[in-house]
Design a protein around this motif. Structure first.
Motif, mmCIF file in Angstrom:
data_model
loop_
_atom_site.group_PDB
_atom_site.id
_atom_site.type_symbol
_atom_site.label_atom_id
_atom_site.label_comp_id
_atom_site.label_asym_id
_atom_site.label_seq_id
_atom_site.Cartn_x
_atom_site.Cartn_y
_atom_site.Cartn_z
ATOM 1 N N ASP A 534 0.819 -1.221 0.000
ATOM 2 C CA ASP A 534 0.000 0.000 0.000
ATOM 3 C C ASP A 534 0.848 1.263 0.000
ATOM 4 N N LEU A 535 2.182 1.120 0.090
ATOM 5 C CA LEU A 535 3.051 2.264 0.309
ATOM 6 C C LEU A 535 3.871 2.601 -0.930
ATOM 7 N N SER A 536 4.224 3.872 -1.053
ATOM 8 C CA SER A 536 5.195 4.278 -2.069
ATOM 9 C C SER A 536 6.576 3.777 -1.644
ATOM 10 N N GLU A 537 7.577 3.933 -2.505
ATOM 11 C CA GLU A 537 8.919 3.461 -2.156
ATOM 12 C C GLU A 537 9.453 4.190 -0.922
ATOM 13 N N HIS A 538 9.229 5.489 -0.882
ATOM 14 C CA HIS A 538 9.704 6.249 0.278
ATOM 15 C C HIS A 538 8.973 5.805 1.553
ATOM 16 N N GLY A 539 7.645 5.665 1.447
ATOM 17 C CA GLY A 539 6.873 5.192 2.589
ATOM 18 C C GLY A 539 7.296 3.799 3.023
ATOM 19 N N ARG A 540 7.596 2.935 2.040
ATOM 20 C CA ARG A 540 8.014 1.569 2.363
ATOM 21 C C ARG A 540 9.368 1.573 3.076
ATOM 22 N N ALA A 541 10.289 2.469 2.644
ATOM 23 C CA ALA A 541 11.598 2.554 3.296
ATOM 24 C C ALA A 541 11.442 2.975 4.751
ATOM 25 N N ARG A 542 10.592 3.958 5.000
ATOM 26 C CA ARG A 542 10.349 4.378 6.384
ATOM 27 C C ARG A 542 9.739 3.249 7.196
ATOM 28 N N TRP A 543 8.771 2.569 6.619
ATOM 29 C CA TRP A 543 8.118 1.454 7.312
ATOM 30 C C TRP A 543 9.133 0.358 7.638
ATOM 31 N N LEU A 544 10.031 0.057 6.691
ATOM 32 C CA LEU A 544 11.026 -0.998 6.915
ATOM 33 C C LEU A 544 12.026 -0.608 8.000
ATOM 34 N N VAL A 545 12.436 0.668 8.039
ATOM 35 C CA VAL A 545 13.362 1.116 9.090
ATOM 36 C C VAL A 545 12.707 0.963 10.462
ATOM 37 N N ALA A 546 11.457 1.403 10.576
ATOM 38 C CA ALA A 546 10.762 1.274 11.858
ATOM 39 C C ALA A 546 10.588 -0.193 12.239
ATOM 40 N N ARG A 547 10.299 -1.025 11.251
ATOM 41 C CA ARG A 547 10.119 -2.456 11.527
ATOM 42 C C ARG A 547 11.443 -3.092 11.931
ATOM 43 N N ALA A 548 12.521 -2.669 11.285
ATOM 44 C CA ALA A 548 13.835 -3.202 11.646
ATOM 45 C C ALA A 548 14.197 -2.796 13.070
ATOM 46 N N GLY A 549 13.965 -1.538 13.408
ATOM 47 C CA GLY A 549 14.313 -1.069 14.749
ATOM 48 C C GLY A 549 13.499 -1.707 15.843
ATOM 49 N N SER A 550 12.308 -2.212 15.514
ATOM 50 C CA SER A 550 11.430 -2.817 16.518
ATOM 51 C C SER A 550 11.554 -4.327 16.563
ATOM 52 N N ASN A 551 12.382 -4.900 15.661
ATOM 53 C CA ASN A 551 12.452 -6.357 15.533
ATOM 54 C C ASN A 551 13.507 -6.925 16.470
ATOM 55 N N ARG A 552 13.168 -8.019 17.138
ATOM 56 C CA ARG A 552 14.100 -8.655 18.068
ATOM 57 C C ARG A 552 14.836 -9.840 17.434
ATOM 58 N N VAL A 553 14.374 -10.321 16.300
ATOM 59 C CA VAL A 553 14.982 -11.485 15.645
ATOM 60 C C VAL A 553 16.080 -10.992 14.711
ATOM 61 N N ALA A 554 17.340 -11.372 15.006
ATOM 62 C CA ALA A 554 18.484 -10.802 14.300
ATOM 63 C C ALA A 554 18.418 -11.016 12.795
ATOM 64 N N ALA A 555 18.079 -12.226 12.346
ATOM 65 C CA ALA A 555 18.056 -12.513 10.903
ATOM 66 C C ALA A 555 17.009 -11.660 10.208
ATOM 67 N N ASP A 556 15.820 -11.551 10.805
ATOM 68 C CA ASP A 556 14.769 -10.718 10.209
ATOM 69 C C ASP A 556 15.176 -9.249 10.224
ATOM 70 N N LEU A 557 15.809 -8.829 11.316
ATOM 71 C CA LEU A 557 16.259 -7.453 11.429
ATOM 72 C C LEU A 557 17.249 -7.120 10.319
ATOM 73 N N PHE A 558 18.206 -8.013 10.073
ATOM 74 C CA PHE A 558 19.223 -7.754 9.046
ATOM 75 C C PHE A 558 18.583 -7.632 7.658
ATOM 76 N N THR A 559 17.721 -8.574 7.320
ATOM 77 C CA THR A 559 17.076 -8.552 6.000
ATOM 78 C C THR A 559 16.235 -7.301 5.825
ATOM 79 N N THR A 560 15.476 -6.967 6.842
ATOM 80 C CA THR A 560 14.592 -5.802 6.760
ATOM 81 C C THR A 560 15.401 -4.521 6.640
ATOM 82 N N ALA A 561 16.447 -4.381 7.453
ATOM 83 C CA ALA A 561 17.254 -3.159 7.422
ATOM 84 C C ALA A 561 17.978 -3.006 6.089
ATOM 85 N N GLU A 562 18.474 -4.119 5.536
ATOM 86 C CA GLU A 562 19.154 -4.040 4.240
ATOM 87 C C GLU A 562 18.200 -3.581 3.138
#
Length: 756
Positions: A534-562
């Motif tokens: 539902d998000l534009s690329e910019h919106g998706r990047a912001r969403w992914l950063v917030a999701r990465a910062g809130s994630n406790r699972v290291a592998a998921d965090l790495f993939t999301t942040a990248e």
């Protein structure tokens, strides 16, 4: 004077009006009966016939100008008998004229014809009908105030159901010993006209006169205490009471009202809801009085929660206790949110307006002006506390004076100042008020509030995010913490109305302070409400950063942040890309990819130097060396780790930032402890203590609390207790002693982990 084309029947220039002609009872064969003249018209004609102004008549009768004006305009059609008698005396009416005036009132006039009894019975206050719980301090304050307040007028204010009358009666009982036979009680609940209030007070004191002068003469030399209950509908009588105190120097007045009288003589004493201990004690006493069986521990917990639902209001506690005596506290608590009214009626010896909280609150609501009445249900949508900025957002655009409307709600004790020590003053509705008010909210108003809050949340989120990332402003972190429930309301509306990119921007703006204050689960719940498609690329990047910062699972965090980093670089947002690279680096560390972590941190540095003015992104500038320190610690190089953390603190100081590197290290220590890395947690705490300002009591308390948890995990009970004492109310030890205890914690943790 009368219009030129109108004369009073039977009126002659050299005589007073003929009352028979005035009321139209002349009916001879030559002329049909004339139409009856109203009390309003007749009073005006009689006054003008004597060339008196309204002000002169009011002064002579001992009533207000407003009262005379209301009577002559027909706005007040049922004056009290004493008011009619006072007006007739001031007009110096002969018996026939007096009869004509009174006859226009029907039965009310007949009552006014009756002279008051020469022997009246004084009304003295009764003791409180139930035991007074938790009010000793208030009673002592009131008794002292009545003896020392220069104006000798004390008004107890507070929300409906808080127990103002009970406290006033308790104080009057104490003072009765000093003023035997001179304590009088007047209940003004049903009095609606200020001029009638003084007559009710006089009647309670067994005084036939309904004027200030007459009552003052009656009370002369008696050291009287007048207890005036429920003055909120006739607060305009305040000047009369002030005049009475001037004319009667030995008299004191104790009043109760939901709003102050606003006269200069007045000392206001606000009666607050009961604290938790007193509330639970009152609940228990009312349960026992209702014949409930003894409570168990599970019931005790339910009672505590029900008292919180009542927000300490004694009336609400009494009503809940009556229901709990029938259903049981736990069963009532399970259903309380679904109940609009309690299944058990309130005490029948209470006034009808106090047998339910809804009736009590409605009594106050009816006295509000239009703007305050409109604002109250809107505020009920906000759980918890709110600031003036939130009030403006909720009230606009159809309430020009939102602050004035809020002030009126505060004066009527429907809104209270919140108990907080933050940088911004906050307010809240008492929970029973909020629950009632939200039921009266119209659907259109509900949408109005949600739109206003969404606008405010997006603006506030941008401002807070910029202050936190740009200056490391910890005050902004605190504001997000206190406003997160309001921000969540705005975020939900953005999602519900399909404004997904705006929602993603708000999420990115506030996820960092949510993480810094330990609300990662809340931030993750926000991210779950959005879908990347539902998000534009910019919106998706912001969403992914917030999701990465809130994630406790290291592998998921790495993939999301990248992914976030690549998207941010594609939309040319270097700040967002640097933030994502820092998260990806932290995830790589937890996966023990030390080289990958170093590479990502170097990439973040390049992004900062190439595309950013570093003074606008202190967060990234400080977190790069923090990341290098974390990597050094995980490789076992504690000295290098501390050097990098010192560099981070120096960078923050150089940039003039309020960013707290020690606070970040404390949060990292919490995370390391959660992962079982007690030795690393101890090192981080020791470094945080070394870098923290010694005057920062709040940070010291936080560090000591984490240290106590680490010591407990190490099995060192004595040390855990010592740290708990430091985190509590005990005086802080000197810096040298604290540093030594942190070093001891590091040695102990290293020994247990085998790192020493």
């Amino acid at each position: 004077m009368l219009p030129d084309n109108r004369t009073l029947p039977g009126h002659r220039p050299d005589s007073r009006p003929d009352p028979a002609g005035i009321i139209g009872i002349v009916n001879d064969s030559a002329e049909p009966a004339r139409k009856t003249i109203s009390f309003a018209a007749l009073l005006r004609d009689l006054r003008e016939a004597r060339s008196l102004t309204q002000q002169e008549l009011a002064a002579a009768a001992g009533v207000s100008v407003d009262a005379v004006s209301a009577l002559e305009r027909g706005r007040r059609t049922q004056p009290q008998p004493h008011t009619v008698r006072a007006l007739a005396t001031a007009l110096q009416l002969r018996d026939a004229d007096r009869m004509a005036l009174l006859s226009t009132l029907g039965r009310a006039g007949d009552a006014a014809l009756e002279m008051p009894s020469r022997k009246l019975t004084p009304r003295t206050p009764s003791p409180p009908s139930v035991e007074v719980v938790g009010r000793d301090d208030e009673v002592a304050e009131i008794v002292a105030a009545l003896g020392t307040t220069p104006g000798r007028l004390v008004t107890l204010t507070g929300p409906g159901g808080v127990g103002k009358t009970t406290v006033a009666l308790a104080a009057a009982a104490v003072m009765a010993a000093e003023r035997p036979g001179a304590v009088y009680f007047a209940d003004l609940t049903d009095v609606t006209e200020p001029d009638d209030a003084l007559a009710a007070v006089a009647h309670a004191a067994a005084c036939a006169a309904g004027t200030v002068t007459g009552l003052a003469e009656h009370l002369a030399g008696t050291s009287a205490l007048l207890v005036l209950d429920n003055l909120e509908r006739v607060t305009a009588c305040g000047p009369h009471l002030a005049e009475l105190l001037t004319a009667s120097p030995d008299t004191v007045i104790l009043a109760t009202s939901r709003v102050p009288l606003r006269v200069r003589r007045e000392r206001e004493v606000r009666i607050a809801p009961l604290g938790p201990g007193a509330a639970e004690r009152l609940f228990g006493e009312r349960l026992a009085a209702a014949g409930a069986p003894p409570r168990g521990r599970a019931d005790d917990r339910a009672v505590a929660q029900l008292c919180r639902q009542a927000d300490g209001l004694p009336l609400a506690i009494e009503l809940l206790a009556a229901a709990a005596a029938r259903l049981g506290p736990r069963a009532l608590l399970e259903r309380i949110d679904a109940l609009r009214e309690l299944p058990v009626a309130g005490p029948q010896d209470l006034p009808a307006r106090q047998r339910t909280m809804a009736a009590t609150i409605e009594w106050s609501r009816r006295m509000l002006g239009p703007a305050a009445r409109r604002l109250l249900p809107r505020l009920s949508m906000v759980p918890g506390s709110f600031s003036l900025d939130t009030v403006d957002a909720i009230a606009a655009p159809d309430t020009a004076d939102a602050v004035g409307a809020l002030a009126e709600l505060i004066e009527h004790s429907l809104v209270a100042r919140a108990d907080d020590t933050g940088p911004v003053t906050r307010y809240r509705l008492l929970e029973p008020v909020r629950r009632h008010a939200v039921e009266t909210l119209e659907p259109a108003d509900r949408e109005h509030v949600r739109r206003g809050v969404a606008r405010w949340a997006l603006r506030a989120g941008r401002e807070h995010g910029a202050r936190i990332r740009g200056r490391g402003d910890m005050t902004a972190v605190e504001q997000v913490e206190t406003d997160r429930h309001v921000l969540r309301l705005g975020f939900d509306h953005l999602v519900d109305t399909g404004r997904y990119d705006d929602a993603a921007e708000l999420l990115w703006s506030v996820w960092l302070p949510l993480w810094m204050t330990g609300h990662t689960h809340e931030a993750l719940a926000w991210t779950d409400r959005l879908h990347e498609n539902d998000l534009s690329e910019h919106g998706r990047a912001r969403w992914l950063v917030a999701r990465a910062g809130s994630n406790r699972v290291a592998a998921d965090l790495f993939t999301t942040a990248e992914r976030a980093m690549r998207l941010a670089e594609r939309v040319d947002d270097a700040s967002l890309a640097a933030e994502a690279a820092i998260f990806a680096s932290a995830a790589a560390l937890r996966l023990e990819d030390f080289d990958g972590s170093q590479t990502l941190l170097a990439r973040a540095e390049v992004l900062m130097k190439k595309r950013l003015d570093v003074e606008r992104d202190v967060w990234a500038a400080v977190h790069v060396p923090i990341g290098y320190g974390d990597g050094a610690l995980l490789r076992g190089d504690r000295a290098a780790a501390v050097r990098h953390w010192r560099a981070a603190a120096d960078t923050a100081q150089k940039l003039g930032s309020e960013f707290s590197v020690p606070a970040v290290l404390a949060e990292c220590a919490q995370a390391a402890r959660g992962e079982g890395r007690l030795d690393d947690a101890a090192v981080m705490l020791a470094a945080a203590a070394e870098l923290s300002p010694r005057q920062d009591e709040r940070l010291r308390t936080h560090l000591a609390g984490v240290a106590a948890a680490v010591a407990a995990d190490l099995g060192d009970v004595a040390s855990a207790q010592w740290w708990e004492g430091v985190a509590g109310s005990e005086p802080a030890p000197d810096s040298a002693r604290l540093d030594e205890r942190f070093r001891e914690l590091v040695r102990r943790a290293g020994t247990v982990s085998g790192r020493d």
